[in-house]
Design a protein around this motif. Structure first.
Motif, PDB file in Angstrom:
ATOM      1  N   ASP A   1     -60.648   7.320  -9.220  1.00  0.00           N
ATOM      2  CA  ASP A   1     -60.270   7.420  -7.818  1.00  0.00           C
ATOM      3  C   ASP A   1     -60.840   8.675  -7.156  1.00  0.00           C
ATOM      4  OD1 ASP A   1     -59.118   6.228  -5.608  1.00  0.00           O
ATOM      5  OD2 ASP A   1     -57.228   7.332  -5.832  1.00  0.00           O
ATOM      6  N   LYS A   2     -62.084   9.008  -7.504  1.00  0.00           N
ATOM      7  CA  LYS A   2     -62.789  10.136  -6.901  1.00  0.00           C
ATOM      8  C   LYS A   2     -64.123   9.650  -6.374  1.00  0.00           C
ATOM      9  CE  LYS A   2     -61.037  14.223  -9.075  1.00  0.00           C
ATOM     10  NZ  LYS A   2     -60.691  15.052  -7.964  1.00  0.00           N
ATOM     11  N   ASN A   3     -64.389   9.891  -5.119  1.00  0.00           N
ATOM     12  CA  ASN A   3     -65.658   9.537  -4.518  1.00  0.00           C
ATOM     13  C   ASN A   3     -66.567  10.762  -4.593  1.00  0.00           C
ATOM     14  OD1 ASN A   3     -67.825   8.728  -2.974  1.00  0.00           O
ATOM     15  ND2 ASN A   3     -66.565   7.789  -1.384  1.00  0.00           N
ATOM     16  N   VAL A   4     -67.470  10.767  -5.570  1.00  0.00           N
ATOM     17  CA  VAL A   4     -68.314  11.923  -5.828  1.00  0.00           C
ATOM     18  C   VAL A   4     -69.257  12.191  -4.655  1.00  0.00           C
ATOM     19  CG1 VAL A   4     -70.043  12.885  -7.391  1.00  0.00           C
ATOM     20  CG2 VAL A   4     -68.164  11.535  -8.306  1.00  0.00           C
ATOM     21  N   VAL A   5     -69.807  11.135  -4.065  1.00  0.00           N
ATOM     22  CA  VAL A   5     -70.722  11.308  -2.937  1.00  0.00           C
ATOM     23  C   VAL A   5     -70.007  11.970  -1.770  1.00  0.00           C
ATOM     24  CG1 VAL A   5     -72.107  10.074  -1.227  1.00  0.00           C
ATOM     25  CG2 VAL A   5     -72.227   9.404  -3.619  1.00  0.00           C
ATOM     26  N   ALA A   6     -68.806  11.528  -1.467  1.00  0.00           N
ATOM     27  CA  ALA A   6     -68.042  12.120  -0.371  1.00  0.00           C
ATOM     28  C   ALA A   6     -67.647  13.561  -0.689  1.00  0.00           C
ATOM     29  CB  ALA A   6     -66.807  11.292  -0.077  1.00  0.00           C
ATOM     30  N   GLU A   7     -67.404  13.871  -1.947  1.00  0.00           N
ATOM     31  CA  GLU A   7     -67.055  15.243  -2.307  1.00  0.00           C
ATOM     32  C   GLU A   7     -68.254  16.173  -2.189  1.00  0.00           C
ATOM     33  OE1 GLU A   7     -64.935  15.798  -5.937  1.00  0.00           O
ATOM     34  OE2 GLU A   7     -63.521  14.187  -5.497  1.00  0.00           O
ATOM     35  N   ILE A   8     -69.451  15.665  -2.505  1.00  0.00           N
ATOM     36  CA  ILE A   8     -70.646  16.505  -2.434  1.00  0.00           C
ATOM     37  C   ILE A   8     -71.159  16.617  -0.998  1.00  0.00           C
ATOM     38  CG2 ILE A   8     -73.074  16.663  -3.118  1.00  0.00           C
ATOM     39  CD1 ILE A   8     -72.243  15.394  -5.787  1.00  0.00           C
TER      40      ILE A   8
ATOM     41  N   VAL B   1     -77.322   6.200  -8.879  1.00  0.00           N
ATOM     42  CA  VAL B   1     -76.331   7.076  -8.247  1.00  0.00           C
ATOM     43  C   VAL B   1     -75.212   6.249  -7.618  1.00  0.00           C
ATOM     44  CG1 VAL B   1     -75.985   8.667  -6.303  1.00  0.00           C
ATOM     45  CG2 VAL B   1     -77.900   9.000  -7.865  1.00  0.00           C
ATOM     46  N   GLY B   2     -75.585   5.180  -6.920  1.00  0.00           N
ATOM     47  CA  GLY B   2     -74.576   4.329  -6.298  1.00  0.00           C
ATOM     48  C   GLY B   2     -73.677   3.653  -7.316  1.00  0.00           C
TER      49      GLY B   2
ATOM     50  N   GLY C   1     -74.032  12.625   6.213  1.00  0.00           N
ATOM     51  CA  GLY C   1     -74.776  12.731   4.955  1.00  0.00           C
ATOM     52  C   GLY C   1     -74.418  11.634   3.976  1.00  0.00           C
ATOM     53  N   ALA C   2     -73.135  11.391   3.816  1.00  0.00           N
ATOM     54  CA  ALA C   2     -72.693  10.331   2.917  1.00  0.00           C
ATOM     55  C   ALA C   2     -73.094   8.970   3.460  1.00  0.00           C
ATOM     56  CB  ALA C   2     -71.182  10.400   2.723  1.00  0.00           C
ATOM     57  N   ASP C   3     -72.995   8.795   4.760  1.00  0.00           N
ATOM     58  CA  ASP C   3     -73.382   7.511   5.369  1.00  0.00           C
ATOM     59  C   ASP C   3     -74.864   7.222   5.149  1.00  0.00           C
ATOM     60  OD1 ASP C   3     -70.798   7.171   6.225  1.00  0.00           O
ATOM     61  OD2 ASP C   3     -71.199   7.794   8.298  1.00  0.00           O
ATOM     62  N   VAL C   4     -75.696   8.236   5.291  1.00  0.00           N
ATOM     63  CA  VAL C   4     -77.135   8.057   5.073  1.00  0.00           C
ATOM     64  C   VAL C   4     -77.405   7.672   3.626  1.00  0.00           C
ATOM     65  CG1 VAL C   4     -79.342   9.303   4.969  1.00  0.00           C
ATOM     66  CG2 VAL C   4     -77.854   9.555   6.959  1.00  0.00           C
ATOM     67  N   LEU C   5     -76.734   8.328   2.691  1.00  0.00           N
ATOM     68  CA  LEU C   5     -76.928   7.992   1.279  1.00  0.00           C
ATOM     69  C   LEU C   5     -76.465   6.568   0.984  1.00  0.00           C
ATOM     70  CD1 LEU C   5     -77.908   8.944  -1.462  1.00  0.00           C
ATOM     71  CD2 LEU C   5     -75.596   9.735  -1.921  1.00  0.00           C
ATOM     72  N   TYR C   6     -75.359   6.145   1.581  1.00  0.00           N
ATOM     73  CA  TYR C   6     -74.880   4.779   1.377  1.00  0.00           C
ATOM     74  C   TYR C   6     -75.862   3.754   1.951  1.00  0.00           C
ATOM     75  CZ  TYR C   6     -70.361   6.796   0.106  1.00  0.00           C
ATOM     76  OH  TYR C   6     -69.363   7.496  -0.500  1.00  0.00           O
TER      77      TYR C   6
ATOM     78  N   ALA D   1     -68.445   3.421 -10.238  1.00  0.00           N
ATOM     79  CA  ALA D   1     -67.708   3.456 -11.506  1.00  0.00           C
ATOM     80  C   ALA D   1     -66.694   4.598 -11.515  1.00  0.00           C
ATOM     81  CB  ALA D   1     -68.676   3.601 -12.673  1.00  0.00           C
ATOM     82  N   ILE D   2     -67.115   5.768 -11.069  1.00  0.00           N
ATOM     83  CA  ILE D   2     -66.201   6.919 -11.035  1.00  0.00           C
ATOM     84  C   ILE D   2     -65.080   6.674 -10.025  1.00  0.00           C
ATOM     85  CG2 ILE D   2     -66.041   9.362 -10.406  1.00  0.00           C
ATOM     86  CD1 ILE D   2     -68.886   9.654 -11.606  1.00  0.00           C
TER      87      ILE D   2
END
Length: 72
Positions: free
Chosen positions: A29-36, A17-18, A42-47, A23-24
């Motif tokens: 220039d789209k951060n999929v994790v930040a969009e979801i 996922v990371g 939430g994004a910080d925890v996933l990172y 790559a995306i």
């Protein structure tokens, strides 16, 4: 150590996922994790979990490269 081996599929999934997110981000220039998950906790925890997943494979990488010295 057995519990860490059981979590290997989770670590691999987080690394995939990371890697795909990077790559995306680089290509489109789209951060999929930040969009979801938004740009908050939430994004910080996933990172952080993705970083921990990468660290979990460091010993295995060093062992495969024969960097570690094991005594019989």
């Amino acid at each position: 150590m057995d519990i860490l081996k059981r979590l290997d599929p989770l670590w691999v999934a987080l690394l995939i996922v990371g890697g795909l997110n990077w790559a995306i981000l680089a290509l489109f220039d789209k951060n999929v994790v930040a969009e979801i998950l938004g740009s908050g906790t939430g994004a910080d925890v996933l990172y952080v979990l993705t970083g921990i997943a990468a660290l979990m494979f460091v010993p295995r990488l060093l062992d495969d490269m024969h960097v570690t010295h094991r005594h019989a």
